[in-house]
Design an enzyme around this catalytic site. Sequence first.
Site, PDB file in Angstrom:
ATOM      1  N   SER A  95     -68.672  57.511 -44.676  1.00 34.55           N
ATOM      2  CA  SER A  95     -69.659  56.789 -43.880  1.00 34.55           C
ATOM      3  C   SER A  95     -69.128  55.395 -43.532  1.00 34.55           C
ATOM      4  CB  SER A  95     -70.990  56.739 -44.629  1.00 34.55           C
ATOM      5  OG  SER A  95     -72.030  56.247 -43.804  1.00 34.55           O
ATOM      6  N   HIS A 203     -77.006  58.875 -40.235  1.00 33.77           N
ATOM      7  CA  HIS A 203     -76.354  60.140 -39.883  1.00 33.77           C
ATOM      8  C   HIS A 203     -77.374  61.197 -39.463  1.00 33.77           C
ATOM      9  CE1 HIS A 203     -72.586  58.446 -41.180  1.00 33.77           C
ATOM     10  NE2 HIS A 203     -73.151  58.102 -42.321  1.00 33.77           N
TER      11      HIS A 203
END
Length: 312
Positions: A95, A203
Amino acid sequence: MELNQTLSCVFMCSGQGSQKPGMGADLIDVPEVAQVFDCASDILGVDVRNLCTQAPAEELNETRNAQAAIATLSIGIATALIARGVQPQAVLGFSLGQISALAISGMLSVEDTFRLLAVRSEVMAKAAQQNEGVMSAFMKGTPEEVEEVCASCAQGQVLVPANYNSAAQIVVSGEVAAVERAEAAWKERGYKARRLATSGAFHSPLMQQAASEFSAYLETVQFSDPRVPLICNTDAQPLKAADAPAHLTAHLTHPVRFMQSVQELAAAGATSFVEVGFGGVLNNLVKRIDPNLDHVCVQDRASMEALIQNQA
């Protein structure tokens, strides 16, 4: 750049949530680390050294501060290791860690990486404020079961798998009510779910506004071909300079395929995974994904010196 069979050492860059007051305190006077902290502080307009060593948890956990602290420490540790002869053959982020990996791979300068980080953290924080959402880690089960639960519990709301951490841990992301339904359904199957302390549904499609704004910024960024292959979270494949804007945009709304990335790297010959950053989350995930792989977290002076000695 394609992967080949000469891989051995992979650097892994920590993701958001790994921050903790005092992180990296005994590394900040390492010259290479200090230089990266100075650079980050100048560009981000915040004393990152103070964030890591002095700030209370409440201040450090704010999205912009957490991202600044985590990325700075990861890039600093990696830079110091490389200067001492520990050379990665690939780099993988989780991430936020994918942004740190841009600097380590050579796709962006350290300065441009922090400029990009400033924009990314700003648009993500704004999207999280405007689109309330949460994330939850689903334990045990299978990826296919998580996908089934998301499909059945969405009921017209946003609910998607967000992080493929390992075969037995998938994080889901979405609107509050949808995630609550999914947690209940998961527990009915006899499994456990744990709500994450995040400020938004990262996300997932709830980050679409952030992705649109970030995409416009990325069109102004000049990426270089990587000196070291960077494995992209979106497809678990090496990232090319020409594809970087599209992939980094999609990264905000699509799942992190960490498990698949480790599996691809292992298949390409990687044997040693080094987490550069605090907390050891990725180190522990590698152990779950493939217990035959060597793995270590470099997060303080002792672990850095031990790795350097082992590589000598």
